[in-house]
Design an enzyme around this catalytic site. Structure first.
Site, short mmCIF file in Angstrom:
data_model
loop_
_atom_site.label_atom_id
_atom_site.label_comp_id
_atom_site.label_asym_id
_atom_site.label_seq_id
_atom_site.Cartn_x
_atom_site.Cartn_y
_atom_site.Cartn_z
N CYS A 1 -22.29 -5.51 41.93
CA CYS A 1 -22.42 -4.63 40.75
C CYS A 1 -21.06 -4.39 40.11
O CYS A 1 -20.12 -3.95 40.77
CB CYS A 1 -23.03 -3.29 41.15
N ILE A 2 -20.98 -4.63 38.83
CA ILE A 2 -19.69 -4.54 38.15
C ILE A 2 -19.16 -3.10 38.11
O ILE A 2 -17.97 -2.87 38.35
CB ILE A 2 -19.76 -5.14 36.72
#
Lengths: 99, 127, 130
Positions: free
Chosen positions: C78-79
């Site tokens: 997840c960024i």
């Protein structure tokens, strides 16, 4: 539904909460520190025995063995390996992880 | 896109919140998933069990902690068509709270009803 | 059957990443598909190539990378969670003006939508965490 519980029942309420919401016919898989609930003669053994009347309870064998509990698992709790874990997920429509 | 990929049928997503805010990041990052997920037009519900109900209490003031107070964000969920918020009755009562103490309107449900709601889901996300 | 996997904890501190890995391996061995493994919260730390565990310990990050290469797994970090925790690929490092990047082979960085999509596309989503 398959429920997984990964917390020790002696320090956390995850198992208790899980059993409150697990409906008739559900399966509960004890993993990681959750497997301590599978032992005989503990303070939560009665609670687990009572739950066994309405739900199936499994414990993840590698976690049981890692904790030296292989000879202390109560009757009625079935041991599964990771493949058995996968099968349980396949057999149930959804998985709720009681983290 | 999601409608097509899911064969035109939305899946039922349930977000289960069982942790208090601020002591850990789980509550905040869970809410971030809800906000992103809202764009996918699925059938979304949020469940607040145990200490999860503390995420919704009024009067949170995090200035002293220097962290973001994310409780107002729950009020914005309606704009994202996320309106099904279920709170476990027993959890509220055990913590000396009632629906009036919460920042958003919720449906207070029994454990039995919550179990039924959970059973009806396709995807259950817990953090 | 197609599985989506969510890993919420980093390597070593909690068993969650180990359990998720063993589950994925067992599912693949049984002929199932892994649609995606999504790493969130501290789980993003499973994707740093800079870990150097002792030689007699398992290398959790390398193990994920190798499994991904062998089975063409989609490992997504997840960024938003990754940026908070200092995990980035070359493009992200450049975009944020950082002097290094640390994403391990086989992982990619993307948005939370990838988790929702995994929930939609997979037959089952299984969450591993603390």
């Amino acid at each position: 539904m398959l429920h997984t519980v990964n917390k020790s029942p002696f320090e956390h309420r995850a198992l208790e909460t899980c059993l409150k919401f697990a409906r008739q016919g559900a399966a509960v898989l004890l993993i990681e520190d959750g497997v301590y609930a599978a032992a005989r003669d503990t303070a939560v053994a009665e609670q687990v025995q009572e739950a066994l009347k309405t739900v199936s309870i499994y414990a993840l064998k590698p976690d049981v063995e890692a904790r030296g509990m292989q000879n202390r698992v109560m009757d009625g709790v079935r041991l599964v390996d990771y493949g058995g874990f996968v099968d349980l997920v396949v057999e149930h429509n959804a998985v709720q992880s009681w983290l | 896109m999601t409608e097509e990929s899911a064969g035109g049928i939305a899946k039922k997503f349930l977000y289960v919140n069982r942790r208090a805010p601020y002591g850990s990041i789980y509550g905040l990052e869970s809410l971030e998933v809800v906000l992103i997920g809202a764009a996918f037009e699925q059938d979304v519900s949020l469940a607040f069990l145990g200490d999860g109900v503390f995420q919704l209490t009024k009067g949170q003031d995090t200035k002293g902690l220097e962290v973001k107070n994310f409780s107002p964000t729950f009020r914005a969920l309606e704009d994202y068509d996320v309106t099904k918020l279920y709170v476990e009755k027993e959890a509220l009562e055990a913590r000396g709270l009632s629906a009036a103490d919460l920042v958003v309107p919720v449906e207070v449900v029994s454990a039995q009803r919550m179990a039924e709601i959970m059973e009806a889901q396709d995807v259950i996300l817990s953090f | 059957m197609k599985f989506g996997i969510l890993v919420n904890e980093g390597p070593y501190t909690h068993e969650a990443s180990d359990t998720a890995y063993q589950f994925v391996r067992a599912a693949l061995a049984k002929g199932h598909q892994i649609y995606r493994v999504f790493f969130y919260h501290d789980g993003v730390n499973n994707g740093t190539r800079l870990t150097v565990p002792p030689q007699d310990d398992r290398n959790i990050v390398k193990r994920w990378s190798e499994l991904a290469a062998e089975h063409k797994l989609d490992l997504v970090v997840c960024i938003a969670a990754a940026q908070r925790r200092g995990l980035m690929d070359a493009a992200e490092a450049k975009r944020n003006g950082k002097d290094a990047h640390n994403l391990a082979p086989g992982f990619r960085i993307s948005g939370l939508g990838q988790l929702i999509e995994a929930g939609i596309q997979a037959d089952r989503l299984v969450v591993f965490g603390d």
